[in-house]
Design an enzyme around this catalytic site. Structure first.
Site, PDB file in Angstrom:
ATOM      1  N   CYS A 142      52.368 -17.332 -25.774  1.00 60.09           N
ATOM      2  CA  CYS A 142      51.379 -17.480 -26.853  1.00 60.09           C
ATOM      3  C   CYS A 142      51.970 -18.143 -28.106  1.00 60.09           C
ATOM      4  O   CYS A 142      51.331 -18.999 -28.726  1.00 60.09           O
ATOM      5  CB  CYS A 142      50.790 -16.117 -27.188  1.00 60.09           C
ATOM      6  SG  CYS A 142      52.016 -14.806 -27.263  1.00 60.09           S
ATOM      7  N   HIS A 256      48.012 -14.114 -33.774  1.00 59.08           N
ATOM      8  CA  HIS A 256      49.407 -14.259 -34.198  1.00 59.08           C
ATOM      9  C   HIS A 256      49.480 -15.234 -35.378  1.00 59.08           C
ATOM     10  O   HIS A 256      48.760 -16.242 -35.399  1.00 59.08           O
ATOM     11  CB  HIS A 256      50.251 -14.884 -33.087  1.00 59.08           C
ATOM     12  CG  HIS A 256      50.534 -14.004 -31.918  1.00 59.08           C
ATOM     13  ND1 HIS A 256      50.150 -12.685 -31.814  1.00 59.08           N
ATOM     14  CD2 HIS A 256      51.207 -14.277 -30.756  1.00 59.08           C
ATOM     15  CE1 HIS A 256      50.571 -12.197 -30.653  1.00 59.08           C
ATOM     16  NE2 HIS A 256      51.204 -13.138 -29.997  1.00 59.08           N
TER      17      HIS A 256
END
Ligand code: A2P
Length: 353
Positions: A142, A256
């Site tokens: 990710c 994130h």
């Protein structure tokens, strides 16, 4: 196990595909179903797969209910494409079953990401490497996916020489159970009650800690940092790119954020970078200095684009060749499910084009 090879997905319309989702009940799996539906695959025949614990459970997909089946070696008969998000050991174990069924595997785990014969793909960045897949395509870590979407347009304008980054990673990267642990730990803290963490190694409410991946090797980097560095080099196709990264888990549910300092081979003004990033696919500029409004996980959650901002000359580099920037991207979307579905889209459109 069926040995009948089905057509490669590219040869079929989306509505005629049979798509297996391995790990369909997980945090990424649920988003895979949503992204498939949102991006024109709602007419496909869907086969949601998970552990025996979830067999029989109903999931909503494209206005109908689909029933979760237990993942077995026989699950892939008649399947055109299998999207995997149930961990690296499951991906390794079932790779041969997928191949034998003649299906394409798009794998969200770390199992094959550094294999020479498996392309590691962020479609906006290096979609051209899809031309050479051998039946397995890897979806990146990710952090690597979210970082490279923002780095690629700058790197095309002036090669990146060095990258320093620090991450602010959400609970979703550790799965649905970690997201629930964050909710429960926060509620317990607000109620003044003791809470024993079971999924993550440290107290999560009103706290942050070095990423839960184990430290590997002599240099003191953890597994997440090593993956993010190696995969960023591979996706950008710069094997010797100098990268240092620190990965931290923060009490955020699903997006994130990453602070990056990037050195180019020539001075790049903030205004030039801003213009490049504003025009690039997969990004949304959030860079309002007057309002002090920059990328935030709360605004990146549920959003396909990676938010990018805080673009400024890095005063720590006297050569003027470095920029600082900040991104927030939904870990479950661009960091996982959305990117996997975009890979499938790219495969389909390569064949159609
Ligand atoms: P299940 O819900 O039945 O445990 P997350 O990353 O959010 O923790 O999700 C992990 C996903 O991987 C879930 O869908 C989970 O299914 C699935 N999974 C875990 N172990 C297995 C297994 N042994 N076989 C098939 N699916 C598995």
């Amino acid at each position: 196990m069926s040995s009948t090879a089905s057509a490669q997905p590219a040869e079929k319309d989306a509505a005629n595909l049979t798509i297996a989702v391995v790990g369909a009940t997980g945090a990424v799996g649920i988003e895979l179903l949503r992204s498939l539906e949102a991006r024109g695959f709602g007419g496909a025949s869907l086969r949601p797969l998970a552990s025996a614990r979830s067999a029989g459970q109903s999931l909503a997909f494209a206005g109908r209910m689909v029933t979760v089946e237990e993942l077995t070696e026989d699950s892939f008969a008649g399947v055109d494409v299998a999207l995997f998000s149930a961990g690296a050991s499951i991906s390794r174990h079932y790779r041969e079953a997928v191949r034998a069924a003649g299906a394409l595997m798009i794998d969200n785990s770390s199992a094959f990401r550094m294999d020479d014969d498996v392309p590691l793909v962020v479609p906006e960045v290096n979609g051209q490497v899809l031309a050479n897949h051998g039946g397995v395509i890897a979806n990146p870590n990710c952090v690597a996916a979210i970082m490279t979407v923002a780095l690629a347009p700058l790197h095309r304008a002036s090669p990146i020489r060095r990258l320093q980054a620090a991450t602010y990673q959400s609970a979703s990267g550790a799965g649905a159970a970690a997201m629930e642990e964050l909710r429960l730990a926060t509620r317990a803290a607000l109620d003044g009650k003791a809470f024993e963490p079971k999924v993550l190694p440290h107290p999560y409410a009103f706290n942050l800690f070095s990423h839960n991946a184990a430290i590997e090797g002599e240099d003191g980097y953890n597994g997440e940092e090593l993956k993010a560095m190696a995969e960023t080099r591979r996706i950008l196709s710069v094997p010797d790119l100098a990268i240092g990264i620190t990965c931290v888990r923060v009490p955020v549910l699903r997006a994130h954020s990453i602070a990056m300092t990037v050195q180019f081979d020539r001075p790049m003004a903030a205004a030039e970078a801003r213009a490049l990033l504003a025009a690039a696919p997969g990004l949304r500029l959030v860079d309002d200095r007057a309002a002090n409004h920059f990328p935030m996980p709360s605004e990146a959650s549920g959003v396909d684009e990676v938010l990018v901002g805080r673009i400024r000359t890095d005063l720590g580099d006297p050569t003027g060749c470095s920029l600082a920037l900040f991104v927030s991207g939904d870990q479950l979307l661009k960091g996982a499910a959305l990117n996997a579905v975009q890979i499938l889209e790219a495969i389909q459109s390569r064949a159609a084009g």
